[in-house]
Design an enzyme around this catalytic site. Structure first.
Site, PDB file in Angstrom:
ATOM      1  N   ASN A   9       1.414  95.240  28.091  1.00  0.00           N
ATOM      2  CA  ASN A   9       1.919  95.981  26.931  1.00  0.00           C
ATOM      3  C   ASN A   9       3.441  96.034  27.053  1.00  0.00           C
ATOM      4  O   ASN A   9       3.971  96.805  27.849  1.00  0.00           O
ATOM      5  CB  ASN A   9       1.316  97.399  26.947  1.00  0.00           C
ATOM      6  CG  ASN A   9       1.948  98.307  25.907  1.00  0.00           C
ATOM      7  OD1 ASN A   9       2.644  97.843  24.993  1.00  0.00           O
ATOM      8  ND2 ASN A   9       1.713  99.602  26.034  1.00  0.00           N
ATOM      9  N   LYS A  11       5.553  97.079  25.030  1.00  0.00           N
ATOM     10  CA  LYS A  11       6.148  98.220  24.304  1.00  0.00           C
ATOM     11  C   LYS A  11       7.321  97.735  23.456  1.00  0.00           C
ATOM     12  O   LYS A  11       7.298  96.612  22.973  1.00  0.00           O
ATOM     13  CB  LYS A  11       6.548  99.330  25.281  1.00  0.00           C
ATOM     14  CG  LYS A  11       5.443  99.663  26.279  1.00  0.00           C
ATOM     15  CD  LYS A  11       5.667 100.951  26.997  1.00  0.00           C
ATOM     16  CE  LYS A  11       4.617 101.109  28.081  1.00  0.00           C
ATOM     17  NZ  LYS A  11       4.557 102.444  28.627  1.00  0.00           N
ATOM     18  N   HIS A  98      -2.815 104.168  22.091  1.00  0.00           N
ATOM     19  CA  HIS A  98      -2.015 104.343  23.319  1.00  0.00           C
ATOM     20  C   HIS A  98      -1.455 105.769  23.328  1.00  0.00           C
ATOM     21  O   HIS A  98      -1.144 106.332  22.272  1.00  0.00           O
ATOM     22  CB  HIS A  98      -0.878 103.305  23.327  1.00  0.00           C
ATOM     23  CG  HIS A  98      -0.142 103.271  24.626  1.00  0.00           C
ATOM     24  ND1 HIS A  98       0.826 104.185  24.952  1.00  0.00           N
ATOM     25  CD2 HIS A  98      -0.254 102.434  25.688  1.00  0.00           C
ATOM     26  CE1 HIS A  98       1.290 103.909  26.167  1.00  0.00           C
ATOM     27  NE2 HIS A  98       0.647 102.854  26.642  1.00  0.00           N
ATOM     28  N   GLU A 100       1.342 106.873  23.934  1.00  0.00           N
ATOM     29  CA  GLU A 100       2.651 107.032  23.266  1.00  0.00           C
ATOM     30  C   GLU A 100       2.468 107.140  21.757  1.00  0.00           C
ATOM     31  O   GLU A 100       3.232 107.833  21.079  1.00  0.00           O
ATOM     32  CB  GLU A 100       3.573 105.859  23.658  1.00  0.00           C
ATOM     33  CG  GLU A 100       4.047 106.008  25.104  1.00  0.00           C
ATOM     34  CD  GLU A 100       4.397 104.703  25.801  1.00  0.00           C
ATOM     35  OE1 GLU A 100       4.534 103.670  25.127  1.00  0.00           O
ATOM     36  OE2 GLU A 100       4.510 104.731  27.047  1.00  0.00           O
ATOM     37  N   GLU A 170      -6.131 105.394  30.794  1.00  0.00           N
ATOM     38  CA  GLU A 170      -4.713 105.520  31.140  1.00  0.00           C
ATOM     39  C   GLU A 170      -4.354 106.995  31.300  1.00  0.00           C
ATOM     40  O   GLU A 170      -4.035 107.670  30.310  1.00  0.00           O
ATOM     41  CB  GLU A 170      -3.846 104.916  30.039  1.00  0.00           C
ATOM     42  CG  GLU A 170      -4.084 103.452  29.795  1.00  0.00           C
ATOM     43  CD  GLU A 170      -2.810 102.776  29.287  1.00  0.00           C
ATOM     44  OE1 GLU A 170      -2.328 101.879  29.986  1.00  0.00           O
ATOM     45  OE2 GLU A 170      -2.292 103.165  28.238  1.00  0.00           O
ATOM     46  N   GLY A 176       4.302 104.952  33.126  1.00  0.00           N
ATOM     47  CA  GLY A 176       5.755 104.841  33.193  1.00  0.00           C
ATOM     48  C   GLY A 176       6.393 105.790  34.183  1.00  0.00           C
ATOM     49  O   GLY A 176       7.608 105.968  34.192  1.00  0.00           O
ATOM     50  N   SER A 216       1.202 102.694  35.712  1.00  0.00           N
ATOM     51  CA  SER A 216       2.000 102.252  36.860  1.00  0.00           C
ATOM     52  C   SER A 216       1.238 101.290  37.776  1.00  0.00           C
ATOM     53  O   SER A 216       1.356 101.374  39.002  1.00  0.00           O
ATOM     54  CB  SER A 216       2.539 103.451  37.653  1.00  0.00           C
ATOM     55  OG  SER A 216       3.381 104.239  36.818  1.00  0.00           O
TER      56      SER A 216
HETATM   57  C1  PEP Z   1       1.130 101.478  29.467  1.00  0.00           C
HETATM   58  O1  PEP Z   1       2.082 101.712  28.751  1.00  0.00           O
HETATM   59  O2  PEP Z   1       0.028 101.208  28.971  1.00  0.00           O
HETATM   60  C2  PEP Z   1       1.339 101.525  30.913  1.00  0.00           C
HETATM   61  C3  PEP Z   1       0.283 101.518  31.685  1.00  0.00           C
HETATM   62  O3  PEP Z   1       2.636 101.581  31.341  1.00  0.00           O
HETATM   63  P1  PEP Z   1       3.142 101.486  32.879  1.00  0.00           P
HETATM   64  O4  PEP Z   1       2.413 100.352  33.518  1.00  0.00           O
HETATM   65  O5  PEP Z   1       4.602 101.245  32.768  1.00  0.00           O
HETATM   66  O6  PEP Z   1       2.804 102.789  33.512  1.00  0.00           O
END
Ligand code: PEP
Length: 263
Positions: A9, A11, A98, A100, A170, A176, A216
């Site tokens: 992703n 973003k 997601h 976000e 998630e 992040g 992460s």
């Molecule tokens: C995400 O945005 O779906 C995500 C898992 O981000 P990150 O790997 O940066 O934590």
């Protein structure tokens, strides 16, 4: 036997030129070390790069996904992008709900349901994201939160529709932040989600459901996470826009897939 699906992703990162460069780097890395037959690698760049990406990826095992879609077919929805536009641009997958989008764009479970339904109508695989905040985890309500999100996302879905969906667990506190769920924490929630889909549908559907972990995931923790029995892939943010890191996670996915097939 379920495969492993690793999706990047991106973003709101990488303009068209930078996206092309990143795609070439990832694709050439994959040409050198092809994914295991049961590993699927997906990239989800921002909308402006999708059409070019699908041309650049001809002949590559890398598949294409989008980060969002609108739940209507077309019309006066300024700034939105439809499922058929994503299909025409070469996408097979789309991320839905997601955290976000839930946090900054106020998407609730009803919207997630409408978006996933529209994706399915157009032959896109929705990757439905669920997960609890830190506050919710600390209050002991992780399972209740995830249950509500899954029930909302799958509301009214036939077995056939549900079977065509992927889920990404998630935990919001891990996205992040550099703070990852431990493999045991991830496994626990993944097993819970699988049991939930069995309750909602049946055990065959649950056994085949791809449930990714996101939060992460990095080269140094990917193998252990992907080796968990109910972790069937990763949704990767930060590490997906650095070719070497994404390729390294894919190499871990290959090793985990091999180990799972031998088990
Ligand atoms: C995400 O945005 O779906 C995500 C898992 O981000 P990150 O790997 O940066 O934590």
């Amino acid at each position: 036997m379920r495969g492993i699906v690793v999706a990047g992703n991106w973003k709101m990162n990488r303009d068209v030129r930078a996206a092309a460069e990143l795609l070439r780097d990832i694709a050439s890395g994959l040409a050198a070390e092809a994914p295991h037959s049961s590993v699927t690698a997906v990239v989800c760049p921002p909308f402006p790069s999708l059409a070019l990406a699908s041309e650049l990826l001809i002949g590559s095992p890398l598949r294409l996904g989008a980060q969002n879609l609108h739940f209507e077919n077309d019309g006066a929805f300024t700034g939105e992008v439809s499922a058929s536009m994503l299909r025409a641009a070469g996408c097979d997958f789309v991320i839905v709900g997601h955290s976000e989008r839930r946090q900054f764009f106020h998407e609730d479970d009803a919207i997630v349901n409408r978006k996933a339904r529209k994706a399915l109508e157009h032959g896109l695989t929705p990757i439905i994201c669920v997960g609890e905040t830190l506050e919710q985890r600390e209050a002991g309500s992780t399972e209740a939160v995830v249950r509500t999100q899954i029930h909302g996302a799958f509301e009214g879905f036939s077995r056939e529709q549900a079977a065509a969906v992927m889920i990404a667990y998630e935990p919001v506190w891990a996205i992040g932040t550099g703070r990852t769920a431990t493999p045991a924490q991830a496994q626990e929630v993944h097993a819970f989600i699988r049991a939930l889909t069995s309750e909602l549908y049946d055990s065959d559907l649950a056994a085949a459901m791809i449930i990714q972990y996101g939060g992460s995931m990095k080269p140094d923790n990917a193998f252990e996470l992907l080796s968990q029995a109910d972790v069937d892939g990763g949704l990767i943010g930060g590490a997906s826009i650095i070719a070497g890191q994404f390729l390294s996670i894919l190499a871990s996915a290959n090793r985990a897939a091999l180990a799972k097939h031998q088990a």
